[in-house]
Design a protein around this motif. Structure first.
Motif, PDB file in Angstrom:
ATOM      1  N   ALA A 160       0.825  -1.212   0.000  1.00 54.20           N
ATOM      2  CA  ALA A 160       0.000   0.000   0.000  1.00 54.20           C
ATOM      3  C   ALA A 160       0.859   1.262   0.000  1.00 54.20           C
ATOM      4  O   ALA A 160       0.522   2.255  -0.654  1.00 54.20           O
ATOM      5  N   ILE A 161       1.976   1.235   0.713  1.00 51.59           N
ATOM      6  CA  ILE A 161       2.836   2.416   0.782  1.00 51.59           C
ATOM      7  C   ILE A 161       3.518   2.671  -0.557  1.00 51.59           C
ATOM      8  O   ILE A 161       3.575   3.812  -1.045  1.00 51.59           O
ATOM      9  N   VAL A 162       4.020   1.615  -1.185  1.00 49.70           N
ATOM     10  CA  VAL A 162       4.687   1.793  -2.482  1.00 49.70           C
ATOM     11  C   VAL A 162       3.678   2.220  -3.542  1.00 49.70           C
ATOM     12  O   VAL A 162       3.958   3.108  -4.361  1.00 49.70           O
ATOM     13  N   GLU A 163       2.493   1.602  -3.542  1.00 53.07           N
ATOM     14  CA  GLU A 163       1.463   2.016  -4.506  1.00 53.07           C
ATOM     15  C   GLU A 163       1.121   3.489  -4.332  1.00 53.07           C
ATOM     16  O   GLU A 163       0.981   4.220  -5.328  1.00 53.07           O
ATOM     17  N   ARG A 164       0.974   3.932  -3.089  1.00 51.55           N
ATOM     18  CA  ARG A 164       0.636   5.340  -2.850  1.00 51.55           C
ATOM     19  C   ARG A 164       1.769   6.242  -3.328  1.00 51.55           C
ATOM     20  O   ARG A 164       1.522   7.325  -3.873  1.00 51.55           O
ATOM     21  N   SER A 165       3.009   5.822  -3.144  1.00 59.54           N
ATOM     22  CA  SER A 165       4.137   6.647  -3.588  1.00 59.54           C
ATOM     23  C   SER A 165       4.118   6.828  -5.097  1.00 59.54           C
ATOM     24  O   SER A 165       4.432   7.909  -5.613  1.00 59.54           O
ATOM     25  N   GLY A 475      -3.049   6.698   4.337  1.00 57.37           N
ATOM     26  CA  GLY A 475      -3.784   7.875   4.770  1.00 57.37           C
ATOM     27  C   GLY A 475      -2.912   9.109   4.717  1.00 57.37           C
ATOM     28  O   GLY A 475      -1.865   9.130   4.053  1.00 57.37           O
ATOM     29  N   ASP A 476      -3.322  10.137   5.451  1.00 58.32           N
ATOM     30  CA  ASP A 476      -2.572  11.400   5.442  1.00 58.32           C
ATOM     31  C   ASP A 476      -1.130  11.216   5.899  1.00 58.32           C
ATOM     32  O   ASP A 476      -0.207  11.820   5.340  1.00 58.32           O
ATOM     33  N   LEU A 477      -0.931  10.383   6.930  1.00 60.03           N
ATOM     34  CA  LEU A 477       0.430  10.177   7.423  1.00 60.03           C
ATOM     35  C   LEU A 477       1.294   9.458   6.397  1.00 60.03           C
ATOM     36  O   LEU A 477       2.509   9.675   6.338  1.00 60.03           O
ATOM     37  N   THR A 478       0.677   8.609   5.577  1.00 55.20           N
ATOM     38  CA  THR A 478       1.427   7.946   4.505  1.00 55.20           C
ATOM     39  C   THR A 478       2.040   8.967   3.564  1.00 55.20           C
ATOM     40  O   THR A 478       3.204   8.847   3.165  1.00 55.20           O
ATOM     41  N   ASP A 479       1.275   9.971   3.217  1.00 56.52           N
ATOM     42  CA  ASP A 479       1.768  10.986   2.289  1.00 56.52           C
ATOM     43  C   ASP A 479       2.930  11.773   2.893  1.00 56.52           C
ATOM     44  O   ASP A 479       3.922  12.058   2.216  1.00 56.52           O
ATOM     45  N   TYR A 480       2.789  12.135   4.172  1.00 58.29           N
ATOM     46  CA  TYR A 480       3.898  12.829   4.832  1.00 58.29           C
ATOM     47  C   TYR A 480       5.146  11.938   4.879  1.00 58.29           C
ATOM     48  O   TYR A 480       6.272  12.410   4.676  1.00 58.29           O
ATOM     49  N   LEU A 481       4.942  10.654   5.160  1.00 63.62           N
ATOM     50  CA  LEU A 481       6.072   9.725   5.197  1.00 63.62           C
ATOM     51  C   LEU A 481       6.755   9.644   3.845  1.00 63.62           C
ATOM     52  O   LEU A 481       7.989   9.718   3.742  1.00 63.62           O
ATOM     53  N   ASN A 491       6.837  17.852   3.955  1.00 63.65           N
ATOM     54  CA  ASN A 491       5.984  18.743   3.177  1.00 63.65           C
ATOM     55  C   ASN A 491       6.319  18.670   1.691  1.00 63.65           C
ATOM     56  O   ASN A 491       7.473  18.432   1.314  1.00 63.65           O
ATOM     57  N   ASN A 492       5.301  18.897   0.857  1.00 62.08           N
ATOM     58  CA  ASN A 492       5.547  18.932  -0.586  1.00 62.08           C
ATOM     59  C   ASN A 492       4.925  20.161  -1.240  1.00 62.08           C
ATOM     60  O   ASN A 492       4.742  20.202  -2.455  1.00 62.08           O
ATOM     61  N   GLY A 493       4.583  21.174  -0.425  1.00 66.63           N
ATOM     62  CA  GLY A 493       4.043  22.405  -0.984  1.00 66.63           C
ATOM     63  C   GLY A 493       2.542  22.450  -1.080  1.00 66.63           C
ATOM     64  O   GLY A 493       1.975  23.449  -1.522  1.00 66.63           O
ATOM     65  N   THR A 494       1.868  21.363  -0.653  1.00 62.79           N
ATOM     66  CA  THR A 494       0.408  21.348  -0.679  1.00 62.79           C
ATOM     67  C   THR A 494      -0.103  20.901   0.686  1.00 62.79           C
ATOM     68  O   THR A 494       0.625  20.328   1.485  1.00 62.79           O
ATOM     69  N   GLY A 495      -1.388  21.143   0.941  1.00 63.33           N
ATOM     70  CA  GLY A 495      -2.005  20.682   2.171  1.00 63.33           C
ATOM     71  C   GLY A 495      -1.517  21.448   3.393  1.00 63.33           C
ATOM     72  O   GLY A 495      -0.960  22.549   3.303  1.00 63.33           O
ATOM     73  N   VAL A 496      -1.730  20.856   4.573  1.00 58.92           N
ATOM     74  CA  VAL A 496      -1.316  21.484   5.829  1.00 58.92           C
ATOM     75  C   VAL A 496       0.202  21.463   5.923  1.00 58.92           C
ATOM     76  O   VAL A 496       0.828  20.408   5.830  1.00 58.92           O
ATOM     77  N   VAL A 497       0.795  22.639   6.092  1.00 55.62           N
ATOM     78  CA  VAL A 497       2.249  22.739   6.200  1.00 55.62           C
ATOM     79  C   VAL A 497       2.662  22.341   7.616  1.00 55.62           C
ATOM     80  O   VAL A 497       2.188  22.910   8.603  1.00 55.62           O
ATOM     81  N   TRP A 498       3.541  21.377   7.713  1.00 61.57           N
ATOM     82  CA  TRP A 498       4.008  20.842   8.985  1.00 61.57           C
ATOM     83  C   TRP A 498       5.321  21.529   9.350  1.00 61.57           C
ATOM     84  O   TRP A 498       6.348  21.277   8.739  1.00 61.57           O
TER      85      TRP A 498
END
Length: 542
Positions: A160-165, A475-481, A491-498
């Motif tokens: 799931a993590i690789v697919e999301r990446s 989920g959201d944490l997957t994207d941050y990871l 961060n990637n320039g979108t969404g909530v800036v951490w």
């Protein structure tokens, strides 16, 4: 020589998963060909030995690099799980009703059917389909939880993590591995120290990192961009790899992620001599000229039986990471205060109710007197009565102030449960997370998050591991990871800036099952109590 048992025809369609054709894929390492499988958008390689297996005369030895591979190897199934103790069931589980959490974890992390054996030093790799040498994709390496006494890599499937990446346009490789556990990976005592075999499980992990430097490029990975990541024991391992070797990471990793487990004060090898002696006795090796050599020669079942006679972890015995003067030269907290830490960016995280699952074992601590006794004998041995009074003032027996936090008396499943959960969670988790941040933030970029997911689980609330359901969801944490693994920044320039965590501006990302799931708050909650607990811990290291 080619081992016939490993021969399978290359390029053959050979498996069916849910009526979907799965095809063979292969990679060449040295003069060996490892045949894995392609399913959907993922290439998978399982059960690859990353070191000489610790069997025969290599039992109770430091891990050694493999000889060059030769022949054809079946890499379509997980290797054995390492010998381990059975996972304990908390005595307070009846009141907590763990059914919902257990079902969620089993659904997300099904355990494959594998044997228990000592030839368990295996690594598993998931890559975007068709990834090849030269693609140089970033890599994340997962270290499994289990208190260093149980667990395995197999349930933590990276698909799931690789697919999301790939979907996010930042493809990465996911890697996990097994390492020696309990009596086989964390043998204490003078004999282990003199033989240089303390903390073998951590040394196994380090050997796997060296293996990745040599071979991950063949799978399409970039050895210069490797992030190590873990939960609980896996997270503590990550922190210790940042602290060992004078903070010199040898170029083995470029980033780190720690969840719900951080370097804490440890016993040294002499303090657990009784564990070694009891193990030797139970294995019928007492009185032999060389007790360690006797253990090397003993039948596996004899050692498993002997191991199970010893409590897995207490203050004075058990199978634990130890200060050995070598891999861990001093107390981890001392190394942090000295700045002896690998200078890599990192993420460090907690759930909101870290202490609840541990407190389920404390059903006998159900009076004011019993709580006081637990604090001075188990939680913070050696502190004064005045210190105990101050702790109990800041952590009263009031469900409104206890953990699971902000849930009221509904989760007071036995007397003092929520009070004990709050103390345990802040002492061993939240406090050590902040301690790590406070002593490293000015050396390297650091980010921290607090997960309030699954607050409605009875008794447990947002307990340890609940955030994994989001990370592997995805989920959201997957994207941050994924961003962090790919960019060195979540961060990637979108969404909530951490924002980065700074002592001058301690900001923490919070994630919850709310209409606004991601928010940024000040990392100052329960500051007075947490500061007190950590100061007492440093004065009275266990």
């Amino acid at each position: 020589m080619v081992r016939l048992a490993h021969l399978i025809p290359l390029g053959t369609v050979f498996l069916l998963f849910s009526n979907t054709v799965v095809q063979a894929t292969s990679v060449v390492l040295d003069r060996g060909t490892f045949v894995g499988y392609s399913h959907g958008s993922i290439d998978t390689y399982l059960g690859i030995p990353y070191a000489k297996q610790p069997i025969g005369n290599l039992r109770y030895r430091q891990p050694e690099a493999n000889d060059p591979y030769i022949g054809i190897y079946n890499a379509t199934a997980f290797g054995p799980s390492c010998p381990q103790v059975s996972e304990a069931t908390p005595t307070g589980a009846e009141g907590a009703d763990l059914t919902d959490l257990t079902q969620l974890l089993i659904a997300t992390f099904p355990t494959p059917e594998v044997t228990i054996a000592e030839d368990c030093l295996r690594i598993n790799i998931w890559a975007p389909r068709g990834t090849k040498a030269g693609d140089d994709l970033p890599v994340v390496v997962w270290l499994h939880p289990g208190a260093f006494v149980f667990g395995e890599a197999g349930p933590y499937n990276g698909t799931a993590i690789v697919e999301r990446s790939v979907q996010n346009g930042r493809p990465i490789l996911y890697v996990n591995l097994n390492y020696r556990l309990a009596a086989f990976g964390f043998l204490p005592g003078r004999e282990a120290k003199e033989a240089g075999i303390t903390n073998l499980g951590l040394r196994d992990q380090r050997q796997a990192f060296h293996w990745l430097q040599q071979y991950i490029r063949s799978f399409g990975g970039d050895p210069r961009r490797v992030t190590i990541w873990g939960l609980n024991a896996g997270s503590e391992s990550v922190g210790l790899h940042m602290l060992t070797n004078g903070g010199n990471n040898e170029g083995l990793f470029s980033g780190a992620v720690m969840q719900s487990g951080f370097p804490l004060p440890l016993n040294n090898y002499t303090q657990l001599q009784s564990t070694y002696d009891a193990y030797v006795s139970a294995a019928n090796c007492s009185g032999t000229p060389d007790t360690l050599e006797c253990l090397r020669q003993a039948p596996l079942q004899t050692l498993l039986t002997a191991m199970d006679t010893i409590p897995p972890e207490t203050l004075t015995e058990g199978w634990e990471v130890i200060v050995d003067g070598e891999f861990i030269p001093e107390q981890p907290t001392t190394l942090l205060m000295k700045g002896s830490v690998a200078r890599v960016p990192y993420i460090i995280a907690d759930t909101d109710d870290e202490g609840t699952e541990t407190a389920l074992f404390f059903t006998a601590i159900d009076t004011d007197e019993a709580v006081r006794s637990w604090i001075v004998t188990e939680a913070l041995p050696g502190i004064s009565d005045a210190d105990v009074d101050q702790i109990l003032t800041l952590y009263p027996n009031d469900p409104a102030q206890g953990s699971p936090f902000n849930t009221g008396a509904i989760n007071e499943i036995f007397p003092h449960f929520m009070q004990l959960s709050a103390i345990e969670g802040d002492l061993e988790f939240q406090g050590l997370r902040r301690f790590f941040l406070n002593h490293t933030w000015n050396y390297q970029p650091s980010w921290t998050y607090l997960s309030k997911l699954f607050k409605d689980l009875p008794g447990i609330g947002a307990g340890t591991s609940t955030d994994l359901l989001n990370l592997y969801g995805p989920g959201d944490l997957t994207d941050y990871l994924i961003n962090f693994v790919a960019l060195g920044n979540p961060n990637n320039g979108t969404g909530v800036v951490w924002p980065q965590w700074k002592a001058t501006s301690p900001k923490i990302l919070t994630i919850a099952n709310d209409s606004v799931p991601l928010t940024i708050i000040d990392d100052t909650f329960r500051e007075e109590g947490i500061n007190l607990l950590i100061s007492l811990l440093l004065q009275n290291p266990q």
